[in-house]
Design a protein around this motif. Sequence first.
Motif, mmCIF file in Angstrom:
data_model
loop_
_atom_site.group_PDB
_atom_site.id
_atom_site.type_symbol
_atom_site.label_atom_id
_atom_site.label_comp_id
_atom_site.label_asym_id
_atom_site.label_seq_id
_atom_site.Cartn_x
_atom_site.Cartn_y
_atom_site.Cartn_z
ATOM 1 N N ASN A 212 0.842 -1.221 -0.053
ATOM 2 C CA ASN A 212 0.087 -0.097 -0.020
ATOM 3 C C ASN A 212 0.806 1.017 0.089
ATOM 4 O O ASN A 212 1.734 1.384 0.943
ATOM 5 N N PHE B 88 -4.912 6.881 7.071
ATOM 6 C CA PHE B 88 -4.766 5.265 6.993
ATOM 7 C C PHE B 88 -4.602 4.684 8.102
ATOM 8 O O PHE B 88 -5.297 3.684 8.262
ATOM 9 N N VAL C 15 -8.012 4.312 10.023
ATOM 10 C CA VAL C 15 -8.995 3.111 9.222
ATOM 11 C C VAL C 15 -8.363 1.958 9.419
ATOM 12 O O VAL C 15 -9.097 1.017 9.993
ATOM 13 N N VAL D 86 -11.208 -4.526 2.432
ATOM 14 C CA VAL D 86 -11.390 -3.618 3.534
ATOM 15 C C VAL D 86 -12.533 -2.825 3.788
ATOM 16 O O VAL D 86 -13.218 -2.899 4.805
ATOM 17 N N SER D 87 -13.091 -2.398 2.656
ATOM 18 C CA SER D 87 -14.345 -1.887 2.738
ATOM 19 C C SER D 87 -15.410 -2.872 3.079
ATOM 20 O O SER D 87 -16.450 -2.449 3.762
ATOM 21 N N TYR E 211 -14.466 4.940 4.094
ATOM 22 C CA TYR E 211 -14.072 4.486 2.776
ATOM 23 C C TYR E 211 -13.334 5.621 2.089
ATOM 24 O O TYR E 211 -12.301 5.422 1.505
ATOM 25 N N GLN F 106 -12.009 8.290 3.545
ATOM 26 C CA GLN F 106 -10.748 8.626 4.164
ATOM 27 C C GLN F 106 -9.482 7.496 3.845
ATOM 28 O O GLN F 106 -8.446 8.039 3.561
ATOM 29 N N TYR F 107 -10.015 6.445 3.570
ATOM 30 C CA TYR F 107 -9.095 5.216 3.187
ATOM 31 C C TYR F 107 -8.567 5.654 1.672
ATOM 32 O O TYR F 107 -7.366 5.335 1.615
ATOM 33 N N TYR G 225 -4.324 7.044 -0.418
ATOM 34 C CA TYR G 225 -3.584 6.287 -1.232
ATOM 35 C C TYR G 225 -2.815 7.359 -2.493
ATOM 36 O O TYR G 225 -3.471 8.202 -3.029
#
Length: 174
Positions: free
Chosen positions: A67, A77, A80, A134-135, A150, A152-153, A157
Amino acid sequence: MFRPPMMPAARGRSAWIVVGFVVGICSAATLLAQSAPSQPPPQQPAQQAQAAPTTRMFASDAGMVLNFIKPDKTSDFEAVMTKLKEALQKSEKPERKQQAASWKVFKSPEPAAGGNVLYVFLIDPAVKGADYTVSNILAEAFPAEVQTLYKQYVEAYASGQNFVNLSLVANLAK
């Protein structure tokens, strides 16, 4: 034909060749991941997932996910990841408990390409048939918060994820 026994130095060289090969493969995977076009992780929010379910499964003994996170978004990150841990632990599903027991998140102390931060999910052993999206895991535990989590996640990236299936070749501890 006479073959002299392998001397300790020769055995040592063989081990270093293997180590060099493994390091080379890992470096190549990292370079490929860093040169990949910028894209969000291939996951969907829970509401979109209902229309076209997305699942991430490992088809081998273990797995690794690379990631690449924006340096100014590491706290998002990691927040989350804290919610992901909570979701796995509070789940009533036995496979989620197994996932929690074998899923580790590492952060590289060295910067990745472009100054991004590399986080590695190490899953060993991988739970056969379990969804590692993850979601989807967050949606099960936090349906009212999943859209915010989601967002925020995804926004953390710098580029997408690289999923790597790993097959055990040798267990040097046994």
